[in-house]
Scaffold this motif. Structure first.
Motif, PDB file in Angstrom:
ATOM      1  N   PRO A   1      13.594 -44.421 -10.072  1.00 55.46           N
ATOM      2  CA  PRO A   1      13.848 -43.815  -8.782  1.00 55.46           C
ATOM      3  C   PRO A   1      14.508 -44.833  -7.525  1.00 55.46           C
ATOM      4  O   PRO A   1      15.476 -44.217  -6.931  1.00 55.46           O
ATOM      5  CB  PRO A   1      12.415 -43.352  -8.074  1.00 55.46           C
ATOM      6  CG  PRO A   1      11.420 -43.431  -9.420  1.00 55.46           C
ATOM      7  CD  PRO A   1      12.077 -44.405 -10.178  1.00 55.46           C
TER       8      PRO A   1
ATOM      9  N   ASN B   1      17.065 -40.735  -0.775  1.00 54.44           N
ATOM     10  CA  ASN B   1      15.771 -41.063  -1.234  1.00 54.44           C
ATOM     11  C   ASN B   1      14.908 -40.121  -1.592  1.00 54.44           C
ATOM     12  O   ASN B   1      13.931 -39.989  -2.160  1.00 54.44           O
ATOM     13  CB  ASN B   1      15.051 -41.895  -0.059  1.00 54.44           C
ATOM     14  CG  ASN B   1      15.589 -43.431   0.006  1.00 54.44           C
ATOM     15  OD1 ASN B   1      15.413 -44.206  -0.697  1.00 54.44           O
ATOM     16  ND2 ASN B   1      16.120 -43.632   1.011  1.00 54.44           N
TER      17      ASN B   1
ATOM     18  N   THR C   1       7.677 -29.867  -0.069  1.00 51.19           N
ATOM     19  CA  THR C   1       7.198 -29.256  -1.481  1.00 51.19           C
ATOM     20  C   THR C   1       8.242 -28.396  -1.809  1.00 51.19           C
ATOM     21  O   THR C   1       8.733 -28.559  -3.009  1.00 51.19           O
ATOM     22  CB  THR C   1       5.796 -28.670  -1.239  1.00 51.19           C
ATOM     23  OG1 THR C   1       4.820 -29.461  -0.585  1.00 51.19           O
ATOM     24  CG2 THR C   1       5.478 -27.969  -2.609  1.00 51.19           C
TER      25      THR C   1
ATOM     26  N   GLY D   1       9.438 -36.282  -1.164  1.00 48.91           N
ATOM     27  CA  GLY D   1       8.279 -36.961  -0.912  1.00 48.91           C
ATOM     28  C   GLY D   1       7.981 -37.069   0.446  1.00 48.91           C
ATOM     29  O   GLY D   1       8.891 -36.911   1.302  1.00 48.91           O
ATOM     30  N   ILE D   2       6.600 -37.108   0.965  1.00 47.74           N
ATOM     31  CA  ILE D   2       6.272 -37.627   2.323  1.00 47.74           C
ATOM     32  C   ILE D   2       5.739 -38.697   2.367  1.00 47.74           C
ATOM     33  O   ILE D   2       4.793 -39.087   1.557  1.00 47.74           O
ATOM     34  CB  ILE D   2       5.166 -36.389   2.866  1.00 47.74           C
ATOM     35  CG1 ILE D   2       5.720 -34.949   2.698  1.00 47.74           C
ATOM     36  CG2 ILE D   2       4.979 -36.919   4.037  1.00 47.74           C
ATOM     37  CD1 ILE D   2       4.852 -34.164   3.041  1.00 47.74           C
ATOM     38  N   VAL D   3       6.227 -39.541   3.099  1.00 48.12           N
ATOM     39  CA  VAL D   3       6.110 -40.939   3.336  1.00 48.12           C
ATOM     40  C   VAL D   3       5.012 -41.069   4.664  1.00 48.12           C
ATOM     41  O   VAL D   3       5.786 -40.795   5.745  1.00 48.12           O
ATOM     42  CB  VAL D   3       6.900 -42.083   3.123  1.00 48.12           C
ATOM     43  CG1 VAL D   3       6.431 -43.469   3.678  1.00 48.12           C
ATOM     44  CG2 VAL D   3       7.615 -41.922   1.914  1.00 48.12           C
ATOM     45  N   LEU D   4       3.976 -41.379   4.513  1.00 49.22           N
ATOM     46  CA  LEU D   4       3.011 -41.563   5.859  1.00 49.22           C
ATOM     47  C   LEU D   4       3.023 -42.742   6.356  1.00 49.22           C
ATOM     48  O   LEU D   4       2.755 -43.928   5.641  1.00 49.22           O
ATOM     49  CB  LEU D   4       1.406 -41.202   5.638  1.00 49.22           C
ATOM     50  CG  LEU D   4       1.201 -39.734   5.913  1.00 49.22           C
ATOM     51  CD1 LEU D   4       2.121 -38.724   5.986  1.00 49.22           C
ATOM     52  CD2 LEU D   4      -0.290 -39.582   5.011  1.00 49.22           C
TER      53      LEU D   4
ATOM     54  N   ALA E   1      10.727 -48.397   5.536  1.00 49.44           N
ATOM     55  CA  ALA E   1      10.551 -47.288   4.597  1.00 49.44           C
ATOM     56  C   ALA E   1      11.927 -46.567   4.098  1.00 49.44           C
ATOM     57  O   ALA E   1      12.880 -46.686   4.720  1.00 49.44           O
ATOM     58  CB  ALA E   1       9.854 -46.222   5.485  1.00 49.44           C
ATOM     59  N   ALA E   2      11.636 -46.486   2.732  1.00 52.78           N
ATOM     60  CA  ALA E   2      12.771 -45.951   1.963  1.00 52.78           C
ATOM     61  C   ALA E   2      12.728 -44.287   2.080  1.00 52.78           C
ATOM     62  O   ALA E   2      12.237 -43.526   1.265  1.00 52.78           O
ATOM     63  CB  ALA E   2      12.860 -46.260   0.420  1.00 52.78           C
TER      64      ALA E   2
ATOM     65  N   PRO F   1      16.093 -50.499   3.072  1.00 54.85           N
ATOM     66  CA  PRO F   1      14.589 -50.813   2.045  1.00 54.85           C
ATOM     67  C   PRO F   1      15.210 -50.490   0.736  1.00 54.85           C
ATOM     68  O   PRO F   1      14.338 -51.100  -0.192  1.00 54.85           O
ATOM     69  CB  PRO F   1      13.962 -49.876   2.770  1.00 54.85           C
ATOM     70  CG  PRO F   1      14.476 -49.081   4.028  1.00 54.85           C
ATOM     71  CD  PRO F   1      16.163 -49.690   3.997  1.00 54.85           C
ATOM     72  N   THR F   2      15.785 -49.306   0.161  1.00 56.64           N
ATOM     73  CA  THR F   2      16.221 -49.056  -1.024  1.00 56.64           C
ATOM     74  C   THR F   2      16.824 -50.237  -1.823  1.00 56.64           C
ATOM     75  O   THR F   2      16.429 -50.461  -2.936  1.00 56.64           O
ATOM     76  CB  THR F   2      16.958 -47.807  -1.212  1.00 56.64           C
ATOM     77  OG1 THR F   2      16.352 -46.819  -0.285  1.00 56.64           O
ATOM     78  CG2 THR F   2      17.048 -47.375  -2.611  1.00 56.64           C
TER      79      THR F   2
ATOM     80  N   ILE G   1       2.249 -44.975   2.387  1.00 63.39           N
ATOM     81  CA  ILE G   1       1.617 -43.891   1.312  1.00 63.39           C
ATOM     82  C   ILE G   1       2.789 -42.827   1.223  1.00 63.39           C
ATOM     83  O   ILE G   1       3.003 -42.219   2.269  1.00 63.39           O
ATOM     84  CB  ILE G   1       0.361 -43.352   1.955  1.00 63.39           C
ATOM     85  CG1 ILE G   1      -0.654 -44.697   2.446  1.00 63.39           C
ATOM     86  CG2 ILE G   1      -0.276 -42.160   1.346  1.00 63.39           C
ATOM     87  CD1 ILE G   1      -1.813 -44.377   2.970  1.00 63.39           C
ATOM     88  N   VAL G   2       2.763 -42.381  -0.079  1.00 65.18           N
ATOM     89  CA  VAL G   2       3.586 -41.378  -0.361  1.00 65.18           C
ATOM     90  C   VAL G   2       2.632 -40.186  -0.914  1.00 65.18           C
ATOM     91  O   VAL G   2       2.142 -40.471  -2.008  1.00 65.18           O
ATOM     92  CB  VAL G   2       4.548 -41.678  -1.452  1.00 65.18           C
ATOM     93  CG1 VAL G   2       5.454 -40.421  -1.829  1.00 65.18           C
ATOM     94  CG2 VAL G   2       5.603 -42.926  -0.982  1.00 65.18           C
ATOM     95  N   LEU G   3       2.807 -38.964  -0.125  1.00 63.54           N
ATOM     96  CA  LEU G   3       1.697 -38.033  -0.630  1.00 63.54           C
ATOM     97  C   LEU G   3       2.434 -37.236  -1.734  1.00 63.54           C
ATOM     98  O   LEU G   3       3.562 -36.891  -1.463  1.00 63.54           O
ATOM     99  CB  LEU G   3       1.223 -37.153   0.413  1.00 63.54           C
ATOM    100  CG  LEU G   3       0.198 -37.157   1.140  1.00 63.54           C
ATOM    101  CD1 LEU G   3      -0.605 -38.777   1.086  1.00 63.54           C
ATOM    102  CD2 LEU G   3       0.162 -37.083   2.611  1.00 63.54           C
ATOM    103  N   LEU G   4       1.856 -36.895  -2.619  1.00 64.82           N
ATOM    104  CA  LEU G   4       2.315 -36.147  -3.651  1.00 64.82           C
ATOM    105  C   LEU G   4       1.431 -34.966  -4.294  1.00 64.82           C
ATOM    106  O   LEU G   4       0.580 -35.198  -4.820  1.00 64.82           O
ATOM    107  CB  LEU G   4       2.659 -37.021  -5.135  1.00 64.82           C
ATOM    108  CG  LEU G   4       3.683 -38.021  -4.937  1.00 64.82           C
ATOM    109  CD1 LEU G   4       3.801 -38.796  -6.338  1.00 64.82           C
ATOM    110  CD2 LEU G   4       4.958 -37.770  -4.518  1.00 64.82           C
TER     111      LEU G   4
ATOM    112  N   ASP H   1       9.565 -39.257  -9.952  1.00 66.34           N
ATOM    113  CA  ASP H   1      10.799 -39.626  -9.138  1.00 66.34           C
ATOM    114  C   ASP H   1      10.477 -40.329  -7.770  1.00 66.34           C
ATOM    115  O   ASP H   1      11.069 -40.361  -6.989  1.00 66.34           O
ATOM    116  CB  ASP H   1      11.494 -38.251  -8.683  1.00 66.34           C
ATOM    117  CG  ASP H   1      12.148 -37.585  -9.761  1.00 66.34           C
ATOM    118  OD1 ASP H   1      12.416 -38.344 -10.790  1.00 66.34           O
ATOM    119  OD2 ASP H   1      12.781 -36.511  -9.615  1.00 66.34           O
TER     120      ASP H   1
END
Lengths: 359, 359
Positions: free
Chosen positions: A66, A76, A108, A113-116, A132-133, B66-67, B114-117, B131
């Motif tokens: 990814p 991203n 969703t 994706g959700i990055v906190l 953060a990417a 960052p990527t 933190i990535v929430l999936l 991904d």
DNA sequence: CTGTTAGCGCTTTCAT
DNA sequence: ATGAAAGCGCTAACAG
């Protein structure tokens, strides 16, 4: 644990993680064919596809990396949500989680994706943001000077801010907190003599405090500031002086913090006959604390909340209705460049039993 | 919104986002010097550093991408948390949020995102997992056959699973749910005749159901399965037949779902004199529903919960004490390769007023 | 203290 | 239907 729960054969660290090139070579095709197989399978002959997939599986290749894909594509497929508080607080904060759920709805649906990103106010916040990417930022209610904001702007990425403060490049999603505060406040103070306010933090340290007629203009958090301005307007319109109003702040919008603050307010020398709370969570703890003291609501004490959660109905709370989940979704949409649609966020006052009817 | 809400400077959408090379050229240095300036400032001469920083600022360069950095470094500095349910549910689930807070503690400390999936069970779950640009996965209690698990294993990345099921390559963090269920269950059923269970979902559709003596072995969720096995053992040890035990399941561990299920249990023909609930959230709604029916606790109805939340104490609930926040942290540590430390997760039974003392 | 080289793993573009 | 070339933006490794 039961014997159907076995885990833990060792992890094979020696094996190199296979890449597309590895798979291509093993399958006797070019890397491009492997790429097509994963990304545009229709473009690849059935037999070739089969071969590639089998080889990939045999080699333990889980699909395109990814990060490499993101670099190449310049995207991203993830957005960050910037929380101005420790995550542990945010998860206990009903407003924050409802807002997050709205962001999540959109993510969703769109496969993002959700990055906190928890902020610490410790000088590393800028880094946390810039590292953060992601393709953009949603910022949950923060303070005016938050370094996080500067970093978000510096990133040059699209962003949407809930509540405030606004940036020149981002979208602001909020209700008119001041007007709503005036409206709901009046429901409680129109027949009160000694109103108090149960407020979100007004300074970045988020210390709990009890102040009398604080200087509102200095409050660092736009949402709290605008609501205080509205409450003040309500008090003044009811012929009361802001100088006499006690404002208690909570460190976080959680039941525990609320219970402490409610206790402080009701136990002090100052005997409020109206409490304007900035969330239903806070207001409900006031209701409970009042009940524990056998105070009669709304006769002895008028109470207003904010949000119109299901509990507000249960407790008969007069409150401001707003849809935070929708506002979370609106932020996500704004950031993704979708047509605005919800620039104007509506609100209304729901009058119930914790206040007395206005004349 | 007030005009006191301005921040930031204008955003120029026409400008290409500058890269390190751009900055290097403009500053008349090599890209490496720019890289060092941002990553190891001490290595760069003060004057050069100054020049680079100024040039970067002038060009609107916000720092290394960052990527690209992640690709080069082979590390994303982010971990994923896989939730087996829509995020909106997870945020309403006290257990899930406490667990998440524990993961967040570690991530915050280590500067990880933190990535929430959220999983949808819609066939795209595999993609969603593969991904994500992360260095590992923490999996929150899911079902045995969840495709998500297969994807996590296929990724080859380290992972830690809470509750179960175990994978061959991951770390499992859990208490002994079966033993704990037996222990707490006995507190309620030792003097009961008609126990019932208020359970988490036992099949992936998560439908609410009411079953009599269900076949436990078929339950898809290890945590629910092990607890049911434990409850059954408790019943049998008390001389009761599992065939006669009613099990009601909730779609989610939320107060709303719990209230519905509690209602079903107490309104049906089957009149339970003990209810074993898989969380304090569920148990408390049972207490409320019982109170609304003027049932006396523990005389008419014994109740047990799970988790020992603060509310358990408020309601005098007999329950299982476990520390989910610590388990969240343990998962994060395990995945990050830290020394195990907490392989064995402890639990205990806290006896309060919703059950009667055992002889 | 600063620079050169050589890719990280992938996909867009353009052939064939 | 498949492949070759090129490079996304960055940094480890190694000079100098």
């Amino acid at each position: 644990m039961g014997s159907d729960d076995r885990a833990g054969t060792a992890h094979d660290d020696s094996a190199e993680r296979p890449t597309m090139a590895t798979v291509a070579e093993a399958a006797g095709v070019s890397p491009m064919t492997v790429s097509y197989t994963f990304n545009q399978p229709a473009r690849v002959a059935r037999a070739t596809r089969q071969l590639v997939l089998e080889t990939a599986h045999r080699l333990g290749y889980g699909g395109p990396n990814p990060t490499a894909r993101a670099l190449r594509r310049g995207r991203n497929d993830a957005i960050a949500v910037v929380l101005g508080e420790p995550l542990a607080y945010a998860f206990d904060d009903g407003q924050a989680t409802r807002f997050l759920a709205g962001v999540a709805d959109v993510c969703t649906e769109r496969g993002l994706g959700i990055v906190l990103l928890p902020m610490q106010n410790d000088g590393h916040d800028r880094r946390r943001i810039l590292d953060a990417a992601v393709d953009g930022y949603v910022i949950w209610t923060t303070s005016d000077e938050a370094p996080a904001l500067e970093a978000v702007v510096a990133s040059g990425l699209p962003h949407a801010i809930h509540g405030g403060p606004a940036t020149s490049t981002g979208t602001l999603v909020t209700i008119d907190n001041q007007a709503a505060a005036t409206a709901v406040g009046l429901e409680a103070v129109h027949d009160a003599k000694q109103p108090a306010v149960l407020s979100f933090p007004i300074e970045v340290e988020r210390r709990p405090q009890v102040l009398r007629g604080p200087a509102i203009e200095e409050a660092s958090f736009p949402v709290a500031r605008h609501r205080l301005l509205g409450y003040r307007a309500a008090c003044e319109r009811a012929g009361l002086s802001w100088q006499d109003v006690v404002v208690a702040t909570v460190p976080a919008n959680t039941p525990t913090a609320a219970a402490d603050a409610a206790d402080d307010l009701l136990s002090g020398d100052f005997r409020p006959d109206a409490i304007l709370a900035m969330s239903d969570t806070l207001a409900i703890e006031v209701v409970r604390a009042a009940a524990a003291r056998s105070m009669s609501i709304p006769t002895d004490l008028r109470i207003t909340g904010w949000d119109d959660t299901p509990e507000a109905d249960t407790y008969g709370l007069t409150t401001v209705r707003q849809d935070l989940r929708m506002q979370g979704a609106a932020c996500a949409h704004a950031l993704l460049g979708d047509p605005p649609g919800v620039e104007v966020v509506t609100w209304s006052v729901i009058v119930r039993r914790t206040t007395r009817p206005r004349p």
